[in-house]
Design an enzyme around this catalytic site. Sequence first.
Site, PDB file in Angstrom:
ATOM      1  N   ARG A 168       0.821  -1.225   0.000  1.00  0.00           N
ATOM      2  CA  ARG A 168       0.000   0.000   0.000  1.00  0.00           C
ATOM      3  C   ARG A 168       0.853   1.273   0.000  1.00  0.00           C
ATOM      4  O   ARG A 168       0.434   2.313   0.500  1.00  0.00           O
ATOM      5  CB  ARG A 168      -0.970   0.020   1.189  1.00  0.00           C
ATOM      6  N   SER A 218     -11.417  -1.169   2.932  1.00  0.00           N
ATOM      7  CA  SER A 218     -10.681  -1.859   3.996  1.00  0.00           C
ATOM      8  C   SER A 218      -9.966  -0.835   4.867  1.00  0.00           C
ATOM      9  O   SER A 218      -9.152  -0.050   4.385  1.00  0.00           O
ATOM     10  CB  SER A 218      -9.677  -2.829   3.367  1.00  0.00           C
ATOM     11  N   GLU A 289      -5.010   1.284   6.765  1.00  0.00           N
ATOM     12  CA  GLU A 289      -4.769   1.237   5.325  1.00  0.00           C
ATOM     13  C   GLU A 289      -5.416   2.454   4.672  1.00  0.00           C
ATOM     14  O   GLU A 289      -4.881   3.036   3.739  1.00  0.00           O
ATOM     15  CB  GLU A 289      -5.348  -0.047   4.736  1.00  0.00           C
TER      16      GLU A 289
END
Length: 297
Positions: A168, A218, A289
Amino acid sequence: MTDFDISSIKILKNEPLSKYTFTETGGPADMLGFPENRSELINLVNYCHAKNLSITIIGNASNLIIKDGGIRDMVIILPKFNKIEVSKNTVIAEAGATIIDTTKVASENSLSGLEFAAGIPGSVGGAVFMNAGAYGGEVSECLQSAEVLMPSGEIVTFSNKDMNFSYRMSAIQSNGGIVISATFDLKPGDHNEIQAKMDELNEIRRAKQPLEYPSCGSVFKRPTGHFTGPLIIDAGLQGHWVGGAQVSEKHAGFIVNRNHTATATDYLELIKLIQKTIKEKFDVELETEVRIIGEDK
């Protein structure tokens, strides 16, 4: 000081960003600009630098929480940067195109490698910026290169290696660049097989994720050796509310704006509660995230 002509660019003042985020939360942008082509984008960026205005790009705002105080100076969205082209075994997509549309073009042209992204709701620029991934695949595995507008005003082509991808993360998060387009290096495949895989992943997503409610996707990165959802369930937090934000009853790794009444502050307080509880109960640090930007109210 040079004056840059931005008169042709649509710019909204004091615009609520809750109208643009998947969570339906977020305070106002001082200015929200919608450049429609490269020259307008370059002019707007140069104008902001000349006026000493900060620049924030928010993409499709699908994995993003904007705080209730909003964002100062200039926010830029690129919905008109949405062209998608195919050249041999590559798909070239502008930053404002959706990843979902990009996967459809790949499938239509019997090109394999983007199936994992079939249901990711973000923009191409955001997906490159975040090294988006799902179901065992991520952008770093198929990105050939990206065109990036640097703070200097120069457009630079970054190779996959230049992007310094990790989980990420990408180099764009620290160099101040703006993704303009991305080229994905794919492999010839069977259209029916590619489409079947995309359909399968989308069905899994529909079955397991709370797509019927506003959310930021998420919320947490997967901690080493654990799965976030089960940790949250074991902590007794599934279904827990803070204000209008709720830990999804369908997938505990998601926080939903179930009654369309949540604020960004509700989201952030619920995130902190989850992190604190998981740390106390299991000694596991949960990292977000979702990208969190903006100012407190």
